[in-house]
Design a protein around this motif. Structure first.
Motif, short mmCIF file in Angstrom:
data_model
loop_
_atom_site.label_atom_id
_atom_site.label_comp_id
_atom_site.label_asym_id
_atom_site.label_seq_id
_atom_site.Cartn_x
_atom_site.Cartn_y
_atom_site.Cartn_z
N ASN A 59 0.82 -1.22 0.00
CA ASN A 59 0.00 0.00 0.00
C ASN A 59 0.86 1.27 0.00
O ASN A 59 0.32 2.37 0.13
N PRO A 98 1.16 6.98 0.39
CA PRO A 98 0.14 5.95 0.18
C PRO A 98 -0.04 5.65 -1.30
O PRO A 98 0.03 6.54 -2.14
N ARG A 99 -0.30 4.39 -1.62
CA ARG A 99 -0.46 3.97 -3.00
C ARG A 99 -1.61 4.74 -3.68
O ARG A 99 -1.50 5.15 -4.84
N ASP A 100 -2.69 4.93 -2.95
CA ASP A 100 -3.85 5.60 -3.53
C ASP A 100 -3.54 7.04 -3.93
O ASP A 100 -4.15 7.58 -4.86
N VAL A 140 -2.15 6.52 -7.45
CA VAL A 140 -3.08 5.91 -8.40
C VAL A 140 -4.23 6.85 -8.70
O VAL A 140 -4.68 6.97 -9.86
N ASN A 141 -4.74 7.54 -7.70
CA ASN A 141 -5.90 8.40 -7.87
C ASN A 141 -5.55 9.86 -8.14
O ASN A 141 -6.40 10.74 -8.02
#
Length: 418
Positions: free
Chosen positions: A48, A68-70, A73-74
């Motif tokens: 993550n 954070p990975r999100d 990605v987002n």
């Protein structure tokens, strides 16, 4: 006296003590905003956490980021290597590994508008420093022996420049340095290649070439470090970046800007056929100019020769010769007349002198009587008293002189009878 812990070999810190203290110092920095380019982005499938290497485009420096990975990605803009970003995070020192990282909580991609605004600010800064001054531009040699070429490996720009330059002048040589021409590693590699070619004494001109691309792709060629390195070069630098509308800052600091790589080859290498045609035309023009000059000079000489002074140069001498002859004859005539007049005058004076002289008087029957004393000079007898009886006399007549002795004063006969 006992030194504090860590200040002497007898009382050292343990590793954990140093790590804890370093972590405490770094923790005091608080959260900061940092700008840079993503040099490496790692997203592990089962993690993550995203790992990012953020580098400074103007210096060979980088730092590690975790987030954070999100967050990656987002992100509203796709995060890839070379993306310019601004991150907000807290510096963290991991005591277990002894490593430093920036724990990111926010990532913002720098948009095109912001990039262009920053390029414009840098342009104004460099212009204020005088780096665009035309007086700083170095002249490109007419016929470079070796061309230094900095471009991408097997790129169309490299092929175009080498093909066009070799076609125009087959004897030209190249010193090619292939580098990355976009992304976070472009500027360090280009600067290194630029320094190497500038230090090569055989390289006469350096060409920085790349094909067209987006603003992000051409961003390294507006980098401040690269622009200042171009200004520091002693070898002329030609910028051939992108197409005609593209105008990175390296175009402004370079000694010559070419619209395209092909245009750069045409501007730095003369065309053999065109130069031969030019030489032929110049030879023809020079021969014609020489013939015209000879004709003009021949015409001028003919005009000069037709003038009386050169056509009959002895006329003036002959005219003067006649004048001189007349003058000499007049001079001789005047001198002869003057001599005759003076001769007559001298004759008359001589006749008068002869008439008035004693010789003429003697010739008429007169005589000059001189007393001849026993000693001393003779004297003219002027009175009878000077010649008593017995006085020796010299009587000078016209044809000579006779000696006589005075018998005393002469008395006439009538006077003697009385």
């Amino acid at each position: 006296m006992t030194l504090p812990q860590g200040q002497s070999p007898e009382n050292p810190f343990p590793v954990r003590g140093v790590a804890v203290r370093v972590a405490g110092w770094i923790d005091k920095l608080g959260s900061v905003w940092v700008e840079g380019q993503i040099a490496q982005l790692t997203l592990r499938p089962n993690s993550n956490t995203a790992f990012i290497t953020l580098r400074d485009p103007a210096a060979d420096m980088s730092m590690s980021l975790t987030c954070p990975r999100d967050l990656v990605v987002n992100a509203p803009v796709k995060m890839t290597d070379g993306t310019q970003v601004i991150v907000f995070g807290k510096p963290t020192f991991y005591t277990g590994r002894g490593s430093f990282s920036l724990r990111v909580s926010e990532i913002r991609a720098v948009g095109i508008g912001e990039l262009l605004a920053r390029i414009e600010r840098l342009r104004r800064l460099l212009e204020a420093e005088g780096l665009f001054d035309p007086r700083l531009k170095r002249p490109v040699p007419f016929l470079p022996h070796t061309i230094g070429l900095i471009t991408g490996r097997a790129s169309a720009a490299e092929h175009d420049i080498m093909a066009v330059a070799s076609g125009r002048w087959p004897a030209v040589r190249f010193a090619v340095r292939n580098t990355v021409v976009q992304g976070p590693n472009a500027v360090p590699q280009i600067v290194e290649a630029l320094r190497a070619l500038d230090a090569d004494p055989d390289v006469d001109v350096i060409v920085l070439a790349r094909g067209g691309g987006s603003v992000e792709d051409l961003l390294p060629f507006s980098d401040e470090t690269l622009c200042r390195e171009i200004v520091r070069c002693t070898t002329p630098v030609v910028s051939a970046i992108g197409h005609e509308p593209d105008n990175p800052l390296c175009d402004l600091v370079a000694d010559l800007r070419a619209a395209t790589p092909t245009d750069a080859a045409k501007r730095i290498v003369p065309d053999t056929a065109a130069e031969q045609a030019l030489v032929g035309e110049l030879r023809h023009r020079s021969a014609q100019a020489l013939r015209n000059w000879v004709k003009r000079e021949q015409h001028l000489i003919a005009q000069l020769r037709s003038r009386p002074a050169l056509a009959r140069p002895l006329d003036a001498i002959e005219a003067r010769a006649e004048e001189i002859s007349r003058t000499r004859a007049a001079g001789r005539r005047d001198i002869t007349r003057l001599l005759a007049a003076e001769s007559d005058r001298i004759g008359h004076l001589a006749a008068r002198l002869t008439t008035l002289g004693p010789a003429a008087t003697l010739a008429r029957g007169y005589a000059v009587v001189q007393t001849v004393p026993p000693s001393g000079p003779a004297g003219v007898l002027r009175s009878v008293a000077e010649a008593p009886r017995g006085t020796r006399l010299r009587v000078r007549v016209a044809d000579g002189a006779v000696l006589a002795v005075s018998e005393g004063e002469f008395e006439p006969e009538g006077k003697a009878g009385q």
